[in-house]
Design an enzyme around this catalytic site. Structure first.
Site, short mmCIF file in Angstrom:
data_model
loop_
_atom_site.label_atom_id
_atom_site.label_comp_id
_atom_site.label_asym_id
_atom_site.label_seq_id
_atom_site.Cartn_x
_atom_site.Cartn_y
_atom_site.Cartn_z
N TYR A 60 7.50 -5.87 -1.66
CA TYR A 60 8.40 -4.73 -1.88
C TYR A 60 8.74 -4.61 -3.36
O TYR A 60 8.53 -3.56 -3.97
CB TYR A 60 9.66 -4.95 -1.05
N TYR A 86 1.16 8.32 -15.25
CA TYR A 86 0.78 9.70 -14.93
C TYR A 86 1.55 10.68 -15.81
O TYR A 86 1.05 11.74 -16.18
CB TYR A 86 1.04 10.02 -13.45
N LYS A 102 0.85 -1.21 0.00
CA LYS A 102 0.00 0.00 0.00
C LYS A 102 0.88 1.26 0.00
O LYS A 102 0.56 2.24 -0.66
CB LYS A 102 -0.90 0.02 1.24
P1 NAD Z 1 13.84 3.80 6.00
O1 NAD Z 1 12.98 2.68 6.46
O2 NAD Z 1 14.87 4.31 6.92
O3 NAD Z 1 12.96 5.04 5.53
C1 NAD Z 1 11.63 4.91 5.06
C2 NAD Z 1 10.81 5.99 5.75
O4 NAD Z 1 9.47 5.96 5.26
C3 NAD Z 1 10.72 5.78 7.26
O5 NAD Z 1 10.96 7.01 7.93
C4 NAD Z 1 9.29 5.31 7.48
O6 NAD Z 1 8.78 5.62 8.76
C5 NAD Z 1 8.58 6.03 6.35
N1 NAD Z 1 7.33 5.37 5.95
C6 NAD Z 1 7.12 4.06 5.68
N2 NAD Z 1 5.84 3.87 5.31
C7 NAD Z 1 5.23 5.09 5.34
C8 NAD Z 1 3.92 5.54 5.08
N3 NAD Z 1 2.95 4.70 4.70
N4 NAD Z 1 3.64 6.86 5.23
C9 NAD Z 1 4.61 7.74 5.62
N5 NAD Z 1 5.88 7.36 5.89
C10 NAD Z 1 6.19 6.05 5.75
O7 NAD Z 1 14.50 3.33 4.62
P2 NAD Z 1 15.57 4.05 3.71
O8 NAD Z 1 16.70 3.12 3.56
O9 NAD Z 1 15.81 5.43 4.14
O10 NAD Z 1 14.79 4.05 2.31
C11 NAD Z 1 14.15 5.21 1.80
C12 NAD Z 1 13.59 4.89 0.41
O11 NAD Z 1 14.65 4.51 -0.46
C13 NAD Z 1 12.59 3.75 0.40
O12 NAD Z 1 11.53 4.06 -0.47
C14 NAD Z 1 13.38 2.58 -0.13
O13 NAD Z 1 12.57 1.66 -0.82
C15 NAD Z 1 14.36 3.26 -1.07
N6 NAD Z 1 15.58 2.45 -1.23
C16 NAD Z 1 16.49 2.34 -0.22
C17 NAD Z 1 17.62 1.54 -0.38
C18 NAD Z 1 18.69 1.39 0.69
O14 NAD Z 1 19.66 0.66 0.47
N7 NAD Z 1 18.58 2.04 1.82
C19 NAD Z 1 17.80 0.83 -1.58
C20 NAD Z 1 16.82 0.96 -2.57
C21 NAD Z 1 15.73 1.78 -2.39
#
Ligand code: NAD
Ligand code: UDP
Length: 366
Positions: free
Chosen positions: A157, A171, A103
């Site tokens: 995921y 979009y 979601k």
């Molecule tokens: P993280 O879990 O530290 O950060 C994700 C943030 O989103 C958290 O603060 C969480 O509370 C918030 N969140 C989750 N669901 C939510 C919702 N429904 N509404 C509002 N806030 C919500 O992870 P990260 O490593 O900082 O990753 C950030 C983004 O980068 C993510 O989208 C992740 O898929 C993408 N990403 C990260 C990596 C990595 O290696 N860290 C790799 C590929 C992609």
């Protein structure tokens, strides 16, 4: 130019930027960078995996606004740019509630794309190397469509992020929304959650605590690790330096490729830890290899990662050492409210009552 004129110019250049997931690991670095550039930042987060400690230093900036909101619900704001990061990112976090994870990707994308359509904002999607699944093309180029299991434990995921990319492009084509898609490869650095189960944080915390380093499978699977400041530079360049006609997707990662055994040995050497390495079962659908082809990012963003693995690991180890010491003894106490926020991540808590804290400190000291 008079001071007034300089101030006026800054006011005109200042953008209003929404960062969803802004209290998370990557989001907190991005908010800091955008504030340092003089922008007004709206940090939206539901704190599922994010941590207030990551953004406490930013709260004193009058151009920083914190919004507790779940992006699966509609949100209204007048904005110039959106970075959409809201989604749990580590396997243990995104598998904890897979339906909420998908979601966050799908409803979250629809909601931010709706804001962008109404306001004319440009919106950047934080996609992932996971869209390539267990890749049969190596290194991974953006033109590769991937090898993803649609019904496995990682699918909430992987498929969520793939569908988000589809929504972004639809979009763009149908509604003319200005979109940018980046595919992020494994990123590490300060502000990572110490219990997110990812390999870098796991190994460092285990090494610092003198516990066994847990390698899953044979340890010969590979990953490419990117330091967080390199990623932030790439994200901002994608948003600021490319025209509206360039949507991506663009890989952002460090092409250095390491096995998990090599990573464990490096961390043992850099921490000086005497921990042992142990082998545990490999989680299902765990990709065997991963390494980005970053030719497109080099060409379009004039970007390449600058931080070597050893240097980035040193910074990250220093961060976890500070946190460990902090957690054991000398955390800041703020008695302004009845809830005391303490950095007690090594115990998996982010908030605790005064009574709980007093009890915990008494136990540590006795
Ligand atoms: P993280 O879990 O530290 O950060 C994700 C943030 O989103 C958290 O603060 C969480 O509370 C918030 N969140 C989750 N669901 C939510 C919702 N429904 N509404 C509002 N806030 C919500 O992870 P990260 O490593 O900082 O990753 C950030 C983004 O980068 C993510 O989208 C992740 O898929 C993408 N990403 C990260 C990596 C990595 O290696 N860290 C790799 C590929 C992609
Ligand atoms: N891994 C490991 N030990 C750990 C945590 C992870 O060997 O304590 C492995 C995991 O099986 C995967 C790799 O390290 O092969 C990277 O895992 P991570 O969860 O960091 O990222 P992802 O699998 O999403 O790339």
């Amino acid at each position: 130019m008079t001071i007034f004129a300089v101030y006026k110019k800054l006011e005109i250049m200042r953008k209003r930027i929404l960062v969803t997931g802004g209290a998370g690991f990557i989001g907190s670095h991005l908010c800091e960078r955008l504030l340092n550039e003089g922008h007004e930042v709206f940090c939206l987060d539901n704190f599922f995996t994010g941590n207030k400690d990551n953004i406490i230093p930013l709260l004193k900036n009058p151009y920083f606004e914190l919004v507790r909101h779940d992006i699966t619900m509609p949100y209204f704001v007048e904005i110039d740019e959106i970075y959409n990061l809201a989604c749990p990112a580590s396997p243990i976090h995104y598998q904890y509630d897979p339906i909420q994870t998908i979601k966050a990707s799908i409803l979250g994308s629809i909601n931010v794309l709706g804001i962008a359509k109404r306001t004319g904002a440009t919106v950047l999607q934080a996609s992932t190397s996971e869209v390539y699944g267990d890749p049969q093309v190596h290194p991974q180029v953006e033109g590769y469509w991937g090898n993803v299991n649609p019904i496995g434990l990682r699918s909430c995921y992987d498929e969520g992020k793939r569908c988000a990319e589809t929504l972004f492009m639809d979009y763009h084509r149908r509604e003319g929304v200005k979109v940018k898609i980046i595919r992020i490869f494994n990123t590490y650095g300060p502000n990572m959650h110490p219990q997110d189960g990812r390999v870098v944080s796991n190994f460092i915390v285990q090494a610092l605590q003198g516990k066994d380093l847990t390698i899953y499978g044979t340890g010969r699977q590979t990953r490419s690790f990117q330091y967080v400041t390199d990623l932030i530079e790439g994200m901002v360049r994608m948003m600021e330096r490319t025209g509206d006609d360039f949507t991506g997707p663009v890989n952002l990662g460090n092409p250095g490729e390491f096995t998990m055994i090599e990573l464990a040995e490096k961390i043992l050497q850099l921490t000086g830890s005497k921990s042992k390495i142990v082998f545990m079962p490999l989680p299902s659908d765990d990709p065997t290899q991963r390494k980005p082809d970053i030719s497109l990012a080099k060409e379009k963003l004039d970007w390449k990662p600058l931080v070597a693995l050893e240097d980035g690991l040193r910074e990250t180890i220093a961060y976890f050492r500070r946190m460990d010491r902090f957690n054991r003894m000398d955390f800041d106490m703020n008695f302004g409210t009845t809830v005391l926020h303490v950095r007690s991540c090594f115990e998996g808590k982010t908030e605790e009552t005064v009574a709980d804290t007093v009890k915990r400190v008494a136990n540590i000291q006795s």
